[in-house]
Design an enzyme around this catalytic site. Structure first.
Site, PDB file in Angstrom:
ATOM      1  N   ARG A 178       0.841  -1.208   0.000  1.00 47.12           N
ATOM      2  CA  ARG A 178       0.000   0.000   0.000  1.00 47.12           C
ATOM      3  C   ARG A 178       0.876   1.258   0.000  1.00 47.12           C
ATOM      4  O   ARG A 178       0.541   2.252  -0.636  1.00 47.12           O
ATOM      5  CB  ARG A 178      -0.965   0.005   1.190  1.00 47.12           C
ATOM      6  CG  ARG A 178      -2.073  -1.049   1.050  1.00 47.12           C
ATOM      7  CD  ARG A 178      -3.184  -0.902   2.084  1.00 47.12           C
ATOM      8  NE  ARG A 178      -4.048   0.264   1.887  1.00 47.12           N
ATOM      9  CZ  ARG A 178      -5.150   0.285   1.127  1.00 47.12           C
ATOM     10  NH1 ARG A 178      -5.535  -0.782   0.472  1.00 47.12           N
ATOM     11  NH2 ARG A 178      -5.871   1.391   1.023  1.00 47.12           N
ATOM     12  N   ASP A 186      -3.753   8.036   3.703  1.00 43.76           N
ATOM     13  CA  ASP A 186      -2.783   8.215   2.612  1.00 43.76           C
ATOM     14  C   ASP A 186      -2.052   9.546   2.625  1.00 43.76           C
ATOM     15  O   ASP A 186      -1.090   9.727   1.873  1.00 43.76           O
ATOM     16  CB  ASP A 186      -3.480   8.006   1.259  1.00 43.76           C
ATOM     17  CG  ASP A 186      -4.723   8.872   1.084  1.00 43.76           C
ATOM     18  OD1 ASP A 186      -4.764  10.003   1.608  1.00 43.76           O
ATOM     19  OD2 ASP A 186      -5.667   8.414   0.407  1.00 43.76           O
ATOM     20  N   HIS A 211      -8.130   7.417  11.452  1.00 40.49           N
ATOM     21  CA  HIS A 211      -7.643   6.035  11.349  1.00 40.49           C
ATOM     22  C   HIS A 211      -6.128   5.937  11.229  1.00 40.49           C
ATOM     23  O   HIS A 211      -5.610   4.904  10.854  1.00 40.49           O
ATOM     24  CB  HIS A 211      -8.332   5.321  10.169  1.00 40.49           C
ATOM     25  CG  HIS A 211      -9.798   5.099  10.414  1.00 40.49           C
ATOM     26  ND1 HIS A 211     -10.691   4.767   9.424  1.00 40.49           N
ATOM     27  CD2 HIS A 211     -10.516   5.146  11.559  1.00 40.49           C
ATOM     28  CE1 HIS A 211     -11.911   4.632   9.953  1.00 40.49           C
ATOM     29  NE2 HIS A 211     -11.833   4.865  11.237  1.00 40.49           N
ATOM     30  N   CYS A 230      14.403   1.419  20.776  1.00 42.35           N
ATOM     31  CA  CYS A 230      14.265   0.754  22.076  1.00 42.35           C
ATOM     32  C   CYS A 230      14.278  -0.769  21.918  1.00 42.35           C
ATOM     33  O   CYS A 230      14.267  -1.504  22.907  1.00 42.35           O
ATOM     34  CB  CYS A 230      12.978   1.194  22.779  1.00 42.35           C
ATOM     35  SG  CYS A 230      11.497   0.313  22.238  1.00 42.35           S
ATOM     36  N   SER A 255     -18.319   4.855   2.625  1.00 45.24           N
ATOM     37  CA  SER A 255     -19.416   3.890   2.564  1.00 45.24           C
ATOM     38  C   SER A 255     -20.324   3.988   3.789  1.00 45.24           C
ATOM     39  O   SER A 255     -21.370   3.369   3.829  1.00 45.24           O
ATOM     40  CB  SER A 255     -18.856   2.472   2.438  1.00 45.24           C
ATOM     41  OG  SER A 255     -17.995   2.198   3.520  1.00 45.24           O
ATOM     42  N   ASN A 262     -21.266  10.864  -3.315  1.00 40.26           N
ATOM     43  CA  ASN A 262     -20.869   9.469  -3.517  1.00 40.26           C
ATOM     44  C   ASN A 262     -21.550   8.997  -4.795  1.00 40.26           C
ATOM     45  O   ASN A 262     -22.717   9.324  -5.019  1.00 40.26           O
ATOM     46  CB  ASN A 262     -21.341   8.627  -2.306  1.00 40.26           C
ATOM     47  CG  ASN A 262     -20.634   7.288  -2.205  1.00 40.26           C
ATOM     48  OD1 ASN A 262     -20.593   6.527  -3.163  1.00 40.26           O
ATOM     49  ND2 ASN A 262     -20.086   7.006  -1.030  1.00 40.26           N
TER      50      ASN A 262
HETATM   51  P1  OAD Z   1     -14.921   2.241   1.625  1.00 41.38           P
HETATM   52  O1  OAD Z   1     -13.962   1.556   0.718  1.00 41.38           O
HETATM   53  O2  OAD Z   1     -15.723   1.447   2.572  1.00 41.38           O
HETATM   54  O3  OAD Z   1     -15.957   3.061   0.750  1.00 41.38           O
HETATM   55  C1  OAD Z   1     -15.569   3.872  -0.301  1.00 41.38           C
HETATM   56  C2  OAD Z   1     -16.775   4.663  -0.753  1.00 41.38           C
HETATM   57  O4  OAD Z   1     -16.362   5.572  -1.757  1.00 41.38           O
HETATM   58  C3  OAD Z   1     -17.909   3.824  -1.349  1.00 41.38           C
HETATM   59  O5  OAD Z   1     -19.139   4.245  -0.786  1.00 41.38           O
HETATM   60  C4  OAD Z   1     -17.860   4.170  -2.843  1.00 41.38           C
HETATM   61  O6  OAD Z   1     -19.155   4.182  -3.438  1.00 41.38           O
HETATM   62  C5  OAD Z   1     -17.297   5.577  -2.799  1.00 41.38           C
HETATM   63  N1  OAD Z   1     -16.569   6.009  -3.995  1.00 41.38           N
HETATM   64  C6  OAD Z   1     -15.913   5.256  -4.917  1.00 41.38           C
HETATM   65  N2  OAD Z   1     -15.361   6.050  -5.844  1.00 41.38           N
HETATM   66  C7  OAD Z   1     -15.667   7.325  -5.508  1.00 41.38           C
HETATM   67  C8  OAD Z   1     -15.368   8.603  -6.068  1.00 41.38           C
HETATM   68  N3  OAD Z   1     -14.648   8.735  -7.178  1.00 41.38           N
HETATM   69  N4  OAD Z   1     -15.857   9.707  -5.448  1.00 41.38           N
HETATM   70  C9  OAD Z   1     -16.593   9.592  -4.315  1.00 41.38           C
HETATM   71  N5  OAD Z   1     -16.895   8.415  -3.751  1.00 41.38           N
HETATM   72  C10 OAD Z   1     -16.441   7.305  -4.334  1.00 41.38           C
HETATM   73  O7  OAD Z   1     -14.093   3.412   2.350  1.00 41.38           O
HETATM   74  P2  OAD Z   1     -14.354   4.152   3.759  1.00 41.38           P
HETATM   75  O8  OAD Z   1     -15.768   4.542   3.919  1.00 41.38           O
HETATM   76  O9  OAD Z   1     -13.318   5.195   3.849  1.00 41.38           O
HETATM   77  O10 OAD Z   1     -10.444   1.730   8.065  1.00 41.38           O
HETATM   78  O11 OAD Z   1     -14.007   2.987   4.745  1.00 41.38           O
HETATM   79  C11 OAD Z   1     -13.981   3.248   6.099  1.00 41.38           C
HETATM   80  C12 OAD Z   1     -12.845   2.536   6.774  1.00 41.38           C
HETATM   81  O12 OAD Z   1     -12.916   1.135   6.531  1.00 41.38           O
HETATM   82  C13 OAD Z   1     -11.463   2.894   6.265  1.00 41.38           C
HETATM   83  O13 OAD Z   1     -10.931   4.057   6.858  1.00 41.38           O
HETATM   84  C14 OAD Z   1     -10.645   1.721   6.643  1.00 41.38           C
HETATM   85  C15 OAD Z   1     -11.602   0.642   6.238  1.00 41.38           C
HETATM   86  O14 OAD Z   1     -11.413  -0.537   6.875  1.00 41.38           O
HETATM   87  C16 OAD Z   1      -9.213   1.566   8.569  1.00 41.38           C
HETATM   88  O15 OAD Z   1      -8.200   1.482   7.890  1.00 41.38           O
HETATM   89  C17 OAD Z   1      -9.215   1.542  10.040  1.00 41.38           C
HETATM   90 ZN    ZN Z   2      10.250   1.835  21.027  1.00 38.86          ZN
END
Ligand code: OAD
Ligand code: ZN
Length: 269
Positions: free
Chosen positions: A71, A109, A124, A175, A214, A238
């Site tokens: 990643r 990122d 996160h 450490c 999402s 979205n």
């Molecule tokens: P998701 O991967 O769950 O959802 C991405 C969302 O972006 C979906 O609803 C898509 O429809 C939408 N999408 C796709 N392309 C798009 C675009 N060009 N413009 C706008 N929207 C678009 O990502 P998150 O909601 O960020 O946690 O997921 C939440 C968390 O789950 C993340 O932070 C991560 C993951 O596990 C950790 O790393 C702790």
């Molecule tokens: Zn340490």
């Protein structure tokens, strides 16, 4: 206030004092960062959500580091897109006008910061920081590969023969403790101050924008109904509907890089 389209929304936004934005992986999709759910969420035979866990780390830290190294390789190559830039430029104009702005992101990122966003709460964690599992120290780290042992590793292809990375291959703190990605994994709690800031920003804003998320991962997703309950105009951007869609004031369907500039550019007037 009924909000039916872009012009109505821009009127409400122009009249606001405090704006809070919640962003998710969709904001970085147009930069080429794979989202977690939907197409692009797999690495070899694992989904990202199988490897972003304390159990995966306990079982095989080398495998988890190989996944994060992949990643990091991908994220080192990407640039902010029009959505990140629209948000950063909006923040600059908005705060110059003496108004209040908070960006809460679930993304790790660093692209919001790269675009110039200032008031960023990272719920996160950050892929560009590592944390010592012994002393807890968090340090910036942009090494790709994370250690020389990972050079050439990380292919997402399911046919890849998985190599074993042992203690001699992994990154360590001064450490002596093992370094891990400074990322909040499934089953771990968010930093209390970060989620506290986010809840406060959702609760006090006049306009709340949820973009590219999402809306299924809590507590982040809970910020959306919280803002609504506190009386904010809540807008969702979205290409797909989400579980939050029925409860938002207005949903704009489309990619963030196309929709956000139309909502934000030129404001406040
Ligand atoms: P998701 O991967 O769950 O959802 C991405 C969302 O972006 C979906 O609803 C898509 O429809 C939408 N999408 C796709 N392309 C798009 C675009 N060009 N413009 C706008 N929207 C678009 O990502 P998150 O909601 O960020 O946690 O997921 C939440 C968390 O789950 C993340 O932070 C991560 C993951 O596990 C950790 O790393 C702790
Ligand atoms: Zn340490």
């Amino acid at each position: 206030m009924a909000i039916h389209g872009v012009e109505d929304f821009r009127r409400a936004l122009g009249a606001a004092r405090r704006v809070t934005v919640l962003s998710g992986a969709g904001v970085s999709a147009e930069s080429g960062v794979p989202t977690f759910r939907g197409a692009g969420g797999m690495w070899r035979r694992w989904s990202a959500t199988d490897l972003a866990t304390p159990a995966a780390w306990a079982r095989d830290p080398g495998l988890v580091w190989e996944f994060y190294d992949y990643r990091r390789q991908r994220m080192a190559e990407v640039r902010p897109n029009r959505a990140h830039i629209a948000l950063a430029e909006f923040e600059a104009r908005w705060t110059a006008a003496g108004r209040d702005f908070t960006l809460v992101t679930q993304n790790v990122d660093g692209l919001h910061e790269a675009a110039g966003s200032v008031a960023v709460t990272r719920l996160h964690g950050s892929i560009w920081h590592v944390r010592c599992v012994s002393c807890g120290q968090v340090t910036p780290n942009r090494d790709v590969p994370i250690t020389p042992a990972f050079a050439g590793a990380g292919s997402p292809d399911p046919a890849t023969k998985t190599r074993w990375f042992g203690p001699g291959d992994l990154p360590f703190c001064k450490c002596g403790g093992l370094l891990r990605p400074h990322i909040v994994w499934f089953g771990e709690s968010l930093d209390a101050q970060d989620i506290g800031n986010a809840v406060a920003a959702a609760s006090r804003c006049d306009v709340f924008i949820a973009v590219g998320t999402s809306a299924v991962v809590y507590p982040a997703a809970g910020l959306i109904p919280r803002a609504r309950a506190a009386g904010a105009v809540v807008c969702e951007v979205n290409p797909e509907p989400t579980p939050a869609t029925p409860d938002v004031t207005v949903h704009f369907s489309g990619p963030a890089g196309e929709v956000l500039p139309g909502l934000l550019d030129g404001l406040p007037g």
